[in-house]
Design a protein around this motif. Structure first.
Motif, short mmCIF file in Angstrom:
data_model
loop_
_atom_site.label_atom_id
_atom_site.label_comp_id
_atom_site.label_asym_id
_atom_site.label_seq_id
_atom_site.Cartn_x
_atom_site.Cartn_y
_atom_site.Cartn_z
N CYS A 35 -21.87 18.35 -21.94
CA CYS A 35 -21.87 16.91 -21.70
C CYS A 35 -20.60 16.30 -22.27
N LYS A 36 -19.99 15.36 -21.53
CA LYS A 36 -18.70 14.82 -21.93
C LYS A 36 -18.82 13.69 -22.93
N HIS A 37 -20.01 13.19 -23.19
CA HIS A 37 -20.19 12.07 -24.10
C HIS A 37 -19.16 10.99 -23.81
N CYS A 38 -19.21 10.54 -22.55
CA CYS A 38 -18.23 9.60 -22.01
C CYS A 38 -18.12 8.32 -22.85
N THR A 39 -16.90 7.76 -22.86
CA THR A 39 -16.69 6.46 -23.49
C THR A 39 -17.47 5.39 -22.71
N ALA A 69 -20.37 5.64 -20.37
CA ALA A 69 -21.32 6.64 -19.90
C ALA A 69 -22.25 6.03 -18.86
N ALA A 70 -22.17 6.54 -17.62
CA ALA A 70 -22.99 6.02 -16.54
C ALA A 70 -24.47 6.23 -16.84
N CYS A 71 -24.81 7.40 -17.39
CA CYS A 71 -26.21 7.71 -17.66
C CYS A 71 -26.83 6.65 -18.55
N LEU A 72 -26.06 6.29 -19.58
CA LEU A 72 -26.54 5.32 -20.55
C LEU A 72 -26.63 3.93 -19.91
N THR A 116 -21.56 9.33 -29.73
CA THR A 116 -22.10 10.26 -28.73
C THR A 116 -23.27 9.60 -27.97
N VAL A 117 -23.74 10.29 -26.93
CA VAL A 117 -24.79 9.74 -26.05
C VAL A 117 -26.01 10.66 -26.13
N VAL A 118 -27.16 10.10 -26.49
CA VAL A 118 -28.34 10.92 -26.74
C VAL A 118 -29.56 10.32 -26.05
N ALA A 158 -26.51 9.43 -11.64
CA ALA A 158 -25.48 8.49 -12.11
C ALA A 158 -24.34 9.23 -12.80
N CYS A 159 -24.65 10.34 -13.45
CA CYS A 159 -23.62 11.07 -14.20
C CYS A 159 -22.59 11.66 -13.23
N PRO A 160 -21.32 11.31 -13.41
CA PRO A 160 -20.31 11.81 -12.46
C PRO A 160 -19.98 13.29 -12.64
N GLY A 187 -22.50 15.73 -13.33
CA GLY A 187 -23.63 16.62 -13.09
C GLY A 187 -24.14 17.29 -14.35
N VAL A 188 -24.35 16.49 -15.39
CA VAL A 188 -24.74 17.07 -16.68
C VAL A 188 -26.24 16.98 -16.90
N ILE A 189 -26.76 15.75 -16.88
CA ILE A 189 -28.15 15.53 -17.29
C ILE A 189 -29.07 15.87 -16.13
N ASP A 190 -30.26 16.36 -16.46
CA ASP A 190 -31.21 16.70 -15.40
C ASP A 190 -32.64 16.61 -15.92
N TRP A 230 -33.07 15.57 -19.88
CA TRP A 230 -32.58 16.26 -21.08
C TRP A 230 -31.09 16.58 -20.92
N LYS A 231 -30.42 16.57 -22.04
CA LYS A 231 -29.03 17.00 -22.05
C LYS A 231 -28.56 17.24 -23.49
N CYS A 232 -27.33 17.69 -23.61
CA CYS A 232 -26.69 17.92 -24.91
C CYS A 232 -26.75 16.68 -25.79
S1 SF4 Z 1 -24.65 12.88 -19.18
FE1 SF4 Z 1 -22.88 12.58 -17.84
S2 SF4 Z 1 -22.51 10.33 -17.89
FE2 SF4 Z 1 -23.84 10.81 -19.60
S3 SF4 Z 1 -22.42 11.08 -21.35
FE3 SF4 Z 1 -22.82 13.15 -20.48
S4 SF4 Z 1 -21.17 13.45 -19.00
FE4 SF4 Z 1 -21.17 11.24 -19.47
#
Ligand code: SF4
Ligand code: SF4
Lengths: 312, 350
Positions: A133-137, A139-142, A157-159, A174-176, A178-181, A190-192
């Motif tokens: 997971c890129k823990h985007c600045t 973050a679309a998921c968030l 980070t994004v949790v 939403a995640c560009p 393809g991380v979370i599922d 769930w994700k990192c």
């Molecule tokens: S799940 Fe995707 S959008 Fe969310 S922080 Fe990780 S990489 Fe970014």
């Protein structure tokens, strides 16, 4: 072009006042040996369920991609390109047969040589990269999570908070990257977590701890970015022109990644999007068009009655 | 101890300095370097999708999209019918709006991974999440539609019923439109890139569906506003769809191919047939009923097709990679600048 601006501090933007520096990963794929220690360490530490054994035929990659039960994924790419050939330091003018006669009595200076001649066969290189997971600045998921289950930690980070997630699934497309599922049997996303629990104790994430080559480096993001720049310079000087950073730029479409990479080929070769943009960047425009469309409908309905006249 | 301890200086970690990938020995130039692939050429990781596609299930979510549009449009017909004294049309559309929104909500809850936690949607107020905004909207609209329907059926509290009808008519258009933002606010190429036109497609389709319900339920002689709404909705939907496809280029392919293409075409054909039939067959009760049914079915097919097209576009990495590559190429041309990196200063769309 935008001028370089102050790097966004996502933790401060989320309302943390006195917070630790933003932490992240720098994954230097040039030294990855594909051992998957990161995958295993992550599963172990985070008690991520097994997801079955599938032989994919995709080189050594039987994990396929990130998902609810895969928070670190090692990609393997086989290419007909020169460059993976390292100079093993063999001396081709050495008489290996004569050396073999020495048997086990090989002289110490010659030890470590092998009697095999490096083939001059086809060009071949093997790229390996540990994705996460890129823990985007931005973050679309968030942004899109309707329950507030996804949140920004004090480390930037994004949790996901699993006791809040209702499994609406919005974060997933939403995640560009393809991380979370979603875990089908459990329903939640769930994700990192960038090992949020370990960070709180001053420990580094399990994957970085387990990585034997330091391909995964953990630390304050500023420091990592500096170190990565240096590493790219070093590789360029050594003649590796295609070495490039991915996700390090605070001016990119997601405001820079908290977990960024050093790659040897185009991002899409590794399964990364070449120019990801946080979907919510266009949300103001979306709301405007939604508003205008709603008004159009209202006007259309009014016209439908006016045009009908009374009673018919 | 700080977090970075143990990750110390460069010198302490020689492994990080390994110049893997450096060919220090004899360079093999025999083969003659192939020219670098053109930037727009499409490469991927074993053809695997870049993004994780929606886990939303069919028919839950297509039904949710369709029923929301139907409800919003019906509330408008209801208010107009009430104002102009078309009693039967008003009653049918009020009940229809409430029934549709109830089913729509049911479909949404059913699709959740944890249906029991549905109310977590309302634990925050979050304008960046169309699903959150939609939940609040439904929390407002649902009771209004319910009040309007209850009063129409029981005949009790006509004043309150009228107020609820007006309220539902004012919030209804938003209910019909917001689902476009809901799907567009994702990384799904066919949905995201269509964010300018999808709201019009959605309200047009919703209006046509509601008009279909009106045609089915109206008393003979009451139906002309429904017929007008069918013409308006169908024209809006078809025009917006055309425009979207033209603007999207290759990303619009999924709207025309395979199952999604079939559904979209069916939706368009049914809507056009329904609208035309309602006008041409205006003297015939059978034609009116058939037209109404066609309009309803057409609206469902359109929403279903849009949903399926999104899934297709998420599944194939080319719809993610090629447009992004082209964007990078355009920026490099425009900026004359450094390759390899995106520049968010140039918006992809507005
Ligand atoms: S799940 Fe995707 S959008 Fe969310 S922080 Fe990780 S990489 Fe970014
Ligand atoms: S699935 Fe869970 S974490 Fe993802 S958006 Fe929905 S509530 Fe948030």
């Amino acid at each position: 072009m935008t001028t370089a601006r102050e790097a966004t501090d996502p933790a401060a933007e989320s309302g943390y006042t006195d917070h630790p520096p933003r932490m992240g990963f720098f994954t230097d794929t040039t030294v990855c040996i594909g051992c998957k220690a990161c995958e295993v360490a992550c599963k172990e530490w985070n008690a991520v369920p097994a997801d079955g054994l599938d032989l994919t035929g995709m080189s050594y990659d039987n994990t396929v991609g990130l998902g609810a039960n895969t928070w670190r994924h090692v990609a393997f790419i086989e290419q007909r390109k020169p460059l993976a050939a390292q100079d093993p330091g063999l001396h081709h003018d050495t008489d290996v047969l004569a050396m073999a006669e020495h048997g086990s009595a090989t002289q110490p200076p010659e030890a470590g040589m092998t009697p095999t001649t490096p083939g001059s066969g086809d060009d071949f290189r093997w790229l390996m990269a540990s994705d996460v997971c890129k823990h985007c600045t931005h973050a679309a998921c968030l942004d899109v999570c309707p329950t507030g289950s996804l949140f920004r930690t004090e480390f930037g980070t994004v949790v996901v908070q699993e006791d809040i997630c209702n499994g609406c699934g919005y974060c997933i497309p939403a995640c560009p990257y393809g991380v979370i599922d979603q875990r089908p049997d459990d329903g939640r996303a769930w994700k990192c977590t960038l090992c949020y629990d370990r960070l709180g104790e001053g420990m580094e994430p399990a994957c970085a701890k387990a990585c034997p080559t330091d391909s995964i480096q953990f630390g304050p993001l500023d420091e990592l970015r500096e170190r990565a720049q240096q590493r790219v310079r070093q590789l360029h000087e050594a003649g590796v022109g295609e070495a490039r950073l991915y996700g390090d730029d605070p001016d990119d479409g997601v405001g820079g990644d908290g977990a960024f990479f050093l790659l040897l080929d185009e991002p899409e070769v590794y399964g990364f999007p070449p120019d990801p943009v946080v979907t919510t960047r266009d949300l103001p425009s979306m709301w405007r068009h939604v508003g205008a469309a709603a008004a159009t409908l209202l006007a259309g309905a009014a016209a439908a009655f006016l045009g009908a006249g009374k009673g018919r | 101890m700080t977090m970075s301890d143990g990750h110390g200086s460069l010198a302490a970690r020689p492994a990080r300095e390994a110049t893997t990938g450096v060919n220090t020995g004899r360079r093999r130039g025999r083969r003659g370097e192939q020219p670098v692939v053109p930037d727009t050429q499409f490469t991927s990781y074993y053809g695997k999708p870049i993004i994780n596609g929606p886990v939303w299930k069919s028919p839950d979510i297509p039904a949710y999209l369709f029923l929301g549009g139907l409800a919003g449009g019906s509330s408008l017909l209801a208010a107009g019918a009430q104002l102009t004294g078309r009693g039967r049309l008003a009653a049918v559309t009020k009940v229809g709006a409430f029934g549709a929104i109830t089913l729509s909500l049911g479909a949404l809850v059913h699709d959740l991974g944890r249906p029991a936690r549905f109310l977590n949607m309302l634990r925050v107020f979050k304008p960046t999440s169309p699903m959150n905004m939609g939940s609040w909207l439904l929390a407002g609209y649902g009771p209004l539609a319910g009040g309007a329907a209850a009063s129409a059926v029981t005949g009790k509290l006509p004043k309150a019923g009228a107020a609820a009808t007006a309220g539902a008519a004012l919030t209804g258009p938003a209910v019909a439109a917001y689902t476009a933002a809901l799907v567009s606010d994702t990384a799904v190429p066919a949905w995201h890139d269509g964010h300018r036109e999808l709201p019009y497609v959605f309200v047009g389709s919703g209006a046509a569906g509601a008009a279909g319900l009106g045609l089915l339920g109206a008393r003979q002689g009451e139906e002309s506003p429904a017929r007008n709404l069918a013409l308006f909705g169908t024209a809006l939907e078809l025009a917006a769809f055309k425009r979207m496809e033209k603007r999207l280029g290759m990303v619009a392919e999924p709207y025309r191919a395979g199952r999604a293409g079939l559904l979209v075409r069916a939706g368009e054909t049914l809507a056009a047939a329904g609208a035309a039939g309602s006008v041409l067959g205006r003297r015939s009760r059978v034609a009116r009923l058939l037209s109404g049914a066609a309009l309803l079915a057409g609206s469902a097919c359109t929403k279903w097709g849009v949903f399926e097209a999104g899934l297709t576009s998420a599944e194939d990495p080319k719809y993610t990679v090629v447009p992004q590559r082209e964007r990078l190429l355009r920026q490099n041309h425009a900026g004359g600048g450094e390759a390899q990196r995106g520049n968010p200063a140039v918006p992809q769309s507005g």
